[in-house]
Design a protein around this motif. Structure first.
Motif, PDB file in Angstrom:
ATOM      1  N   THR A  53      -4.464  -9.149  -0.946  1.00 10.33           N
ATOM      2  CA  THR A  53      -3.763 -10.433  -0.927  1.00 10.33           C
ATOM      3  C   THR A  53      -2.332 -10.322  -0.429  1.00 10.33           C
ATOM      4  O   THR A  53      -1.862 -11.211   0.283  1.00 10.33           O
ATOM      5  CB  THR A  53      -3.767 -11.080  -2.325  1.00 10.33           C
ATOM      6  OG1 THR A  53      -3.197 -10.183  -3.262  1.00 10.33           O
ATOM      7  CG2 THR A  53      -5.173 -11.431  -2.762  1.00 10.33           C
ATOM      8  N   ASN A  54      -1.629  -9.265  -0.756  1.00  6.01           N
ATOM      9  CA  ASN A  54      -0.216  -9.162  -0.398  1.00  6.01           C
ATOM     10  C   ASN A  54       0.050  -8.551   0.965  1.00  6.01           C
ATOM     11  O   ASN A  54       1.073  -8.844   1.580  1.00  6.01           O
ATOM     12  CB  ASN A  54       0.540  -8.352  -1.454  1.00  6.01           C
ATOM     13  CG  ASN A  54       0.514  -8.996  -2.814  1.00  6.01           C
ATOM     14  OD1 ASN A  54       0.274 -10.185  -2.948  1.00  6.01           O
ATOM     15  ND2 ASN A  54       0.740  -8.202  -3.840  1.00  6.01           N
ATOM     16  N   LEU A  55      -0.826  -7.696   1.440  1.00 10.11           N
ATOM     17  CA  LEU A  55      -0.570  -6.984   2.687  1.00 10.11           C
ATOM     18  C   LEU A  55      -1.549  -7.316   3.807  1.00 10.11           C
ATOM     19  O   LEU A  55      -1.519  -6.688   4.862  1.00 10.11           O
ATOM     20  CB  LEU A  55      -0.567  -5.472   2.433  1.00 10.11           C
ATOM     21  CG  LEU A  55       0.485  -4.986   1.433  1.00 10.11           C
ATOM     22  CD1 LEU A  55       0.345  -3.502   1.198  1.00 10.11           C
ATOM     23  CD2 LEU A  55       1.886  -5.327   1.928  1.00 10.11           C
ATOM     24  N   GLY A  56      -2.434  -8.261   3.582  1.00 11.98           N
ATOM     25  CA  GLY A  56      -3.325  -8.687   4.648  1.00 11.98           C
ATOM     26  C   GLY A  56      -4.490  -7.767   4.927  1.00 11.98           C
ATOM     27  O   GLY A  56      -5.067  -7.808   6.008  1.00 11.98           O
ATOM     28  N   PHE A  57      -4.873  -6.935   3.986  1.00 11.05           N
ATOM     29  CA  PHE A  57      -5.980  -6.005   4.212  1.00 11.05           C
ATOM     30  C   PHE A  57      -7.325  -6.726   4.351  1.00 11.05           C
ATOM     31  O   PHE A  57      -8.278  -6.142   4.824  1.00 11.05           O
ATOM     32  CB  PHE A  57      -6.068  -4.994   3.078  1.00 11.05           C
ATOM     33  CG  PHE A  57      -5.143  -3.817   3.231  1.00 11.05           C
ATOM     34  CD1 PHE A  57      -5.586  -2.539   2.980  1.00 11.05           C
ATOM     35  CD2 PHE A  57      -3.826  -3.984   3.624  1.00 11.05           C
ATOM     36  CE1 PHE A  57      -4.743  -1.444   3.114  1.00 11.05           C
ATOM     37  CE2 PHE A  57      -2.978  -2.903   3.758  1.00 11.05           C
ATOM     38  CZ  PHE A  57      -3.428  -1.632   3.501  1.00 11.05           C
ATOM     39  N   ALA A  58      -7.393  -7.986   3.945  1.00 14.71           N
ATOM     40  CA  ALA A  58      -8.655  -8.720   4.023  1.00 14.71           C
ATOM     41  C   ALA A  58      -9.044  -8.997   5.472  1.00 14.71           C
ATOM     42  O   ALA A  58     -10.223  -9.078   5.798  1.00 14.71           O
ATOM     43  CB  ALA A  58      -8.558 -10.031   3.249  1.00 14.71           C
ATOM     44  N   ASP A  59      -8.074  -9.136   6.359  1.00 14.10           N
ATOM     45  CA  ASP A  59      -8.364  -9.419   7.769  1.00 14.10           C
ATOM     46  C   ASP A  59      -7.344  -8.701   8.640  1.00 14.10           C
ATOM     47  O   ASP A  59      -6.341  -9.284   9.063  1.00 14.10           O
ATOM     48  CB  ASP A  59      -8.341 -10.930   8.030  1.00 14.10           C
ATOM     49  CG  ASP A  59      -8.925 -11.283   9.388  1.00 14.10           C
ATOM     50  OD1 ASP A  59      -9.062 -10.377  10.245  1.00 14.10           O
ATOM     51  OD2 ASP A  59      -9.247 -12.458   9.587  1.00 14.10           O
ATOM     52  N   LEU A  60      -7.595  -7.435   8.904  1.00 18.12           N
ATOM     53  CA  LEU A  60      -6.656  -6.623   9.672  1.00 18.12           C
ATOM     54  C   LEU A  60      -6.459  -7.144  11.083  1.00 18.12           C
ATOM     55  O   LEU A  60      -5.363  -7.082  11.629  1.00 18.12           O
ATOM     56  CB  LEU A  60      -7.137  -5.161   9.709  1.00 18.12           C
ATOM     57  CG  LEU A  60      -7.145  -4.433   8.377  1.00 18.12           C
ATOM     58  CD1 LEU A  60      -7.793  -3.063   8.534  1.00 18.12           C
ATOM     59  CD2 LEU A  60      -5.738  -4.303   7.835  1.00 18.12           C
ATOM     60  N   VAL A  61      -7.508  -7.664  11.693  1.00 19.13           N
ATOM     61  CA  VAL A  61      -7.409  -8.174  13.069  1.00 19.13           C
ATOM     62  C   VAL A  61      -6.499  -9.394  13.104  1.00 19.13           C
ATOM     63  O   VAL A  61      -5.624  -9.518  13.965  1.00 19.13           O
ATOM     64  CB  VAL A  61      -8.804  -8.493  13.642  1.00 19.13           C
ATOM     65  CG1 VAL A  61      -8.698  -9.133  15.004  1.00 19.13           C
ATOM     66  CG2 VAL A  61      -9.647  -7.220  13.704  1.00 19.13           C
ATOM     67  N   LYS A  62      -6.683 -10.287  12.164  1.00 22.10           N
ATOM     68  CA  LYS A  62      -5.884 -11.522  12.114  1.00 22.10           C
ATOM     69  C   LYS A  62      -4.393 -11.222  11.944  1.00 22.10           C
ATOM     70  O   LYS A  62      -3.546 -11.939  12.473  1.00 22.10           O
ATOM     71  CB  LYS A  62      -6.378 -12.415  10.975  1.00 22.10           C
ATOM     72  CG  LYS A  62      -5.697 -13.755  10.898  1.00 22.10           C
ATOM     73  CD  LYS A  62      -6.283 -14.591   9.772  1.00 22.10           C
ATOM     74  CE  LYS A  62      -5.580 -15.934   9.657  1.00 22.10           C
ATOM     75  NZ  LYS A  62      -6.117 -16.707   8.521  1.00 22.10           N
TER      76      LYS A  62
END
Length: 105
Positions: A53-62
């Motif tokens: 949630t804090n570092l964007g690991f859910a969507d690295l491409v985005k």
């Protein structure tokens, strides 16, 4: 420092089965929370999805991430928390079937 990270952003669900050399122990979030609050204070609560949630690991491409090679030893429990398939043309996963972080010992 590792212990504090375990109690904040790098929650690692480790338990031991009957096949382990360690005494059998089931892992629960509640037990981890109790331990962390005893060790570090009542304001510390494990947040298992903080990196997502804090570092964007859910969507690295985005998030514009590129040029990462995730290497995984599939005999290592850590591989369960990694990317095991290529995410994009520049975010790759390389898996070693019999590899593990301790395999050189």
């Amino acid at each position: 420092m590792w212990d504090f990270q375990l109690c904040t952003t790098l929650v690692d669900p480790i338990g031991f089965s009957e096949e382990s050399m360690f005494p059998t122990r089931e892992w629960t979030y509640e037990d981890l929370t109790k331990y962390c609050q005893l060790r570090w204070g009542k304001e510390i609560t494990p947040t298992p999805f903080a990196l997502v949630t804090n570092l964007g690991f859910a969507d690295l491409v985005k998030t514009g991430t590129s040029r990462i090679l995730f290497t995984n030893g599939l005999q290592d429990m850590w591989s369960g928390g990694s990317y095991l398939e290529d995410v994009s043309d520049s975010i790759l996963a390389l898996n070693f079937e019999n590899g593990a972080q301790h395999s050189d010992l």
